[in-house]
Design an enzyme around this catalytic site. Structure first.
Site, PDB file in Angstrom:
ATOM      1  N   ASP A  71     -21.930 -18.303 -42.139  1.00 19.38           N
ATOM      2  CA  ASP A  71     -22.107 -19.283 -43.215  1.00 19.38           C
ATOM      3  C   ASP A  71     -21.134 -18.998 -44.358  1.00 19.38           C
ATOM      4  OD1 ASP A  71     -24.257 -20.276 -41.775  1.00 19.38           O
ATOM      5  OD2 ASP A  71     -25.731 -19.085 -42.886  1.00 19.38           O
TER       6      ASP A  71
HETATM    7  N1  URA Z   1     -27.487 -16.098 -39.517  1.00 17.39           N
HETATM    8  C1  URA Z   1     -27.418 -16.824 -40.653  1.00 17.39           C
HETATM    9  O1  URA Z   1     -28.419 -17.291 -41.147  1.00 17.39           O
HETATM   10  N2  URA Z   1     -26.224 -17.002 -41.223  1.00 17.39           N
HETATM   11  C2  URA Z   1     -25.063 -16.485 -40.739  1.00 17.39           C
HETATM   12  O2  URA Z   1     -23.984 -16.659 -41.323  1.00 17.39           O
HETATM   13  C3  URA Z   1     -25.151 -15.725 -39.561  1.00 17.39           C
HETATM   14  C4  URA Z   1     -26.363 -15.553 -38.964  1.00 17.39           C
END
Ligand code: URA
Length: 229
Positions: free
Chosen positions: A103
């Site tokens: 993310d």
């Molecule tokens: N899980 C999440 O919630 N975000 C990420 O970036 C990776 C795994």
């Protein structure tokens, strides 16, 4: 492979037409001899040099990055900076992409490569490659959270998660969590489902590949040969 393709595939800053021009000027050598024609055939074992600088042929590139917050993993984004923009021009290749997205606000291990089969090995849901994250949460994690994740959570939208390991750290405000799958926002959704929303998330490893602790957010380095497996 043609000489112009060989050079331009390895050096993002030299196009095929530039190779033709460089050959005309006698600035390209193959095994120490000046190359006259850009369409000459060369192989991966030939020693090709441009203006005296040798080109080490690499079929694929592998870059380990400590992804910083505020940068997106898509290959193009109108508004935000992308991880590809953090790759310097001399390492950039057509087809380079992040293998396993994080993310925008997640930090940590990201592998950038143009090796599709390797990325498939790491990302295929069938392979169940371990992904380890460090998370800080609101509230305090308890053994009941670890037990619920170990049993396999079902999220509010019905998503059934595979059993995951949760190691409680720093008295409960942080944890190390190991997933064997990679669904959208999975760590955040799992911990939110336990009433412990994530405030900071960092990926530490993917399968055998661990984030080099020397890399600060935004820094990268090529994978070493043993890391390439
Ligand atoms: N899980 C999440 O919630 N975000 C990420 O970036 C990776 C795994």
């Amino acid at each position: 492979m043609r000489l112009d393709k060989f050079v331009s595939s390895q050096r993002n800053d030299i196009s095929r037409s530039m190779v033709r021009e460089l050959c005309r000027k006698g600035q390209v050598t193959v095994n120490g001899k000046v190359a006259k024609a850009a369409d000459a055939k060369v192989s991966e074992n030939d020693i090709v040099a441009v203006k005296g600088v040798e080109i080490c042929y690499k079929k694929f590139v592998y870059i380990m990055m400590n992804k910083p917050q505020g940068v997106v993993c898509s290959t193009r984004d109108g508004e935000s900076k992308t991880v590809l923009e953090l790759v310097p021009p001399e390492m950039f290749r057509e087809g380079l992409f992040p293998a396993g997205r994080l993310d925008k606000d997640t930090e940590g291990l990201l592998l950038l490569t143009d090796d599709g089969p390797l990325a498939h090995e790491l990302l295929s849901p069938k392979k169940h490659v371990d992904k380890v994250y460090f998370a800080r949460v609101e509230g305090m994690l308890e053994q009941s959270d670890a037990a619920a994740l170990a049993a396999g959570l079902t999220l509010g939208d019905g998503l059934e998660c595979l059993p995951a390991d949760l190691e409680i750290l720093e008295g409960g405000s942080c944890c190390r969590i190991t997933l064997r799958e990679g669904k959208y926002h999975q760590v955040k959704r799992m911990l939110a489902a336990r009433g412990k929303p994530v405030t900071y998330l960092k990926r530490l490893s993917m399968g055998p590949l661990a984030l080099d602790p020397a890399l600060k957010p935004g820094e990268w380095r090529p994978l070493t040969v043993p890391e390439q497996g």
